[in-house]
Write a protein that holds these residues in place. Structure first.
Motif, PDB file in Angstrom:
ATOM      1  N   HIS A 120      -8.770   9.219 -11.516  1.00  0.00           N
ATOM      2  CA  HIS A 120      -9.693   8.123 -11.191  1.00  0.00           C
ATOM      3  C   HIS A 120     -10.233   7.447 -12.462  1.00  0.00           C
ATOM      4  CE1 HIS A 120     -12.955   6.187  -8.832  1.00  0.00           C
ATOM      5  NE2 HIS A 120     -13.697   6.423  -9.903  1.00  0.00           N
ATOM      6  N   HIS A 124     -10.136   3.412 -13.954  1.00  0.00           N
ATOM      7  CA  HIS A 124     -11.163   2.579 -14.600  1.00  0.00           C
ATOM      8  C   HIS A 124     -10.698   2.148 -15.996  1.00  0.00           C
ATOM      9  CE1 HIS A 124     -14.479   2.719 -11.762  1.00  0.00           C
ATOM     10  NE2 HIS A 124     -14.492   4.034 -11.722  1.00  0.00           N
ATOM     11  N   SER A 144     -20.184   5.149 -15.115  1.00  0.00           N
ATOM     12  CA  SER A 144     -20.184   5.119 -13.650  1.00  0.00           C
ATOM     13  C   SER A 144     -21.215   6.103 -13.123  1.00  0.00           C
ATOM     14  CB  SER A 144     -18.785   5.449 -13.135  1.00  0.00           C
ATOM     15  OG  SER A 144     -18.510   6.806 -13.391  1.00  0.00           O
ATOM     16  N   ASP A 315     -15.889   1.179  -7.717  1.00  0.00           N
ATOM     17  CA  ASP A 315     -14.668   1.848  -7.268  1.00  0.00           C
ATOM     18  C   ASP A 315     -13.826   0.968  -6.350  1.00  0.00           C
ATOM     19  OD1 ASP A 315     -15.258   3.989  -8.782  1.00  0.00           O
ATOM     20  OD2 ASP A 315     -15.936   5.276  -7.136  1.00  0.00           O
ATOM     21  N   MET A 319      -7.328  -0.553  -9.043  1.00  0.00           N
ATOM     22  CA  MET A 319      -7.218   0.152 -10.331  1.00  0.00           C
ATOM     23  C   MET A 319      -6.339   1.404 -10.207  1.00  0.00           C
ATOM     24  SD  MET A 319     -11.003   1.857 -10.782  1.00  0.00           S
ATOM     25  CE  MET A 319     -11.439   3.418  -9.983  1.00  0.00           C
TER      26      MET A 319
HETATM   27 ZN    ZN Z   1     -15.452   5.268 -10.422  1.00  0.00          ZN
END
Ligand code: ZN
Ligand code: KG4
Length: 360
Positions: A120, A124, A144, A315, A319
């Protein structure tokens, strides 16, 4: 290369289709978002003032199939048009990660598509290549709800961490301050809105680690100071809340700017002139006041400042699809036994941060 991406690691259920084309510029890469659908679970978690993992996992199960169908139809594509399927396989709330990754595995097995389990944080980190075709290496501030890190993005899968939080993440601090003042969840946007009306000079909140060597962050002392300021008022007026929000945000801006300045000085050693770009990603990067401040810092240090569209700061699955496409373009895919991971640092060689309860 057309990739379907799935994101389920926190409280957004998301699916997107992204296309990667080798570009004809010096940058050498080009991305296009064909669809990007996000279902925010805010309403499900708001009564609890934060994300409830079990509720999140169940909501992902409920919504994911429909979102995938929508992502494909908005892209005007069918299953046969896809070259791969990417899903967040960590880090994050494990129940949610399992839902997304297992769904991706099912699709990959049924359609005979390559599967890519995506970090994840790498999603980003690589977004600036999807939007701006940024060439490697570049400097990244990832801020984040769970992470605060300064990284040199050296290549796909190759990150050099310059600093991280030794306690809370920035987004987490925003969320806690909002909760203490009872102004809503998620806290970041609520604090930013209130701060616009407030007097940032009224409270002299601490700036943890300011002017100290290194690029690590700390936010727990700041959070405690804000809590004490809030507790000193009875009643807490709207004006008090706005001034606290503005003073808190100013402290965060000072800390981020100071740490980023040191990171740019360090990054100068590994990022050649002509490549000096500073990107900010993650939910907190949606904050306009912080963006403006960091833009000034970047320019003062001789770096170009790269901002992402707001929708790609928080989110999303575009991405994840993009990071998957970057790996797929290099022939890097996973097998069906790739495991979901609650923790997954981007730079495995980085020494653990000094504090306890470190998020990244
Ligand atoms: Zn995130
Ligand atoms: O990247 P993200 O969507 O999810 C995680 O991976 O954590 O980031 C969510 C975090 C939350 O803590 C939220 O309060 C914060 O980003 N955030 C903001 C703003 N918008 C979202 N923080 C400050 N200002 C904002 N405008």
């Amino acid at each position: 290369m057309t990739v379907l991406g799935i994101e389920t690691s926190c409280d957004e259920t998301a699916a997107a289709v992204v296309r990667l084309e080798p570009g004809d510029t010096a940058i050498g890469i080009r991305g296009e978002i064909l669809s990007n659908v996000v279902f925010s679970q805010i309403d499900d978690h708001a009564p609890y003032g934060g994300v409830v993992p079990e509720i999140a996992a169940r909501a992902h199960i409920e919504h994911l199939d429909g979102l995938i169908e929508r992502a494909l139809s908005e892209a005007g594509l069918g299953w046969d048009d896809l070259d791969g399927i990417a899903a967040t396989s960590g880090p994050g709330l494990i129940g949610g990660v399992i839902v997304g990754l297992m769904t991706a595995k099912g699709i990959a097995a049924a359609r005979g598509l390559p599967l890519i389990g995506v970090n994840h944080l790498e999603g980003h980190a690589l977004t600036a290549r999807l939007t701006d075709g940024l060439p490697f290496p570049y400097l990244l501030l990832l801020v984040s709800g769970g992470h605060s890190q300064l990284l040199v993005v050296e290549d796909v899968g190759k990150y050099r961490r310059l600093g991280t939080t030794i306690d809370d993440a920035v987004g987490e601090a925003f969320d806690k301050v909002a909760k203490l003042m009872g102004i809503g969840y998620p806290g970041g946007p609520a604090v930013e809105k209130l701060a616009r009306k407030g007097d940032a000079a009224r409270f002299a909140f601490p700036r943890p680690l300011l002017n100290r060597p290194g690029c690590d962050f700390s936010f727990s002392g700041l959070k405690t100071a804000v809590r004490q300021a809030i507790e000193a008022f009875d009643p807490l007026t709207e004006k008090d809340k706005a001034d606290i929000a503005a003073s808190f945000q100013a402290a965060v801006a000072d800390v981020l700017s100071d740490r980023a300045e040191i990171a740019m000085a360090q990054a100068d050693l590994v990022i050649p002139e002509g490549y000096r770009r500073f990107a900010v990603a993650g939910g907190v990067a949606a904050n306009m006041a912080l963006r403006e401040r960091l833009l000034g810092t970047a320019h003062a240090c001789g770096y170009e400042f790269v901002t992402l569209p707001l929708k790609l700061c928080t989110d999303n699955a575009a991405m994840i699809a993009w990071a998957g496409a970057e790996h797929l373009a290099r022939g890097e895919t996973d097998t069906l036994d790739v495991a979901p991971r609650a923790r997954w640092p981007l730079d495995p060689d980085a020494a653990p941060a000094r504090g306890a309860g470190v998020k990244a």
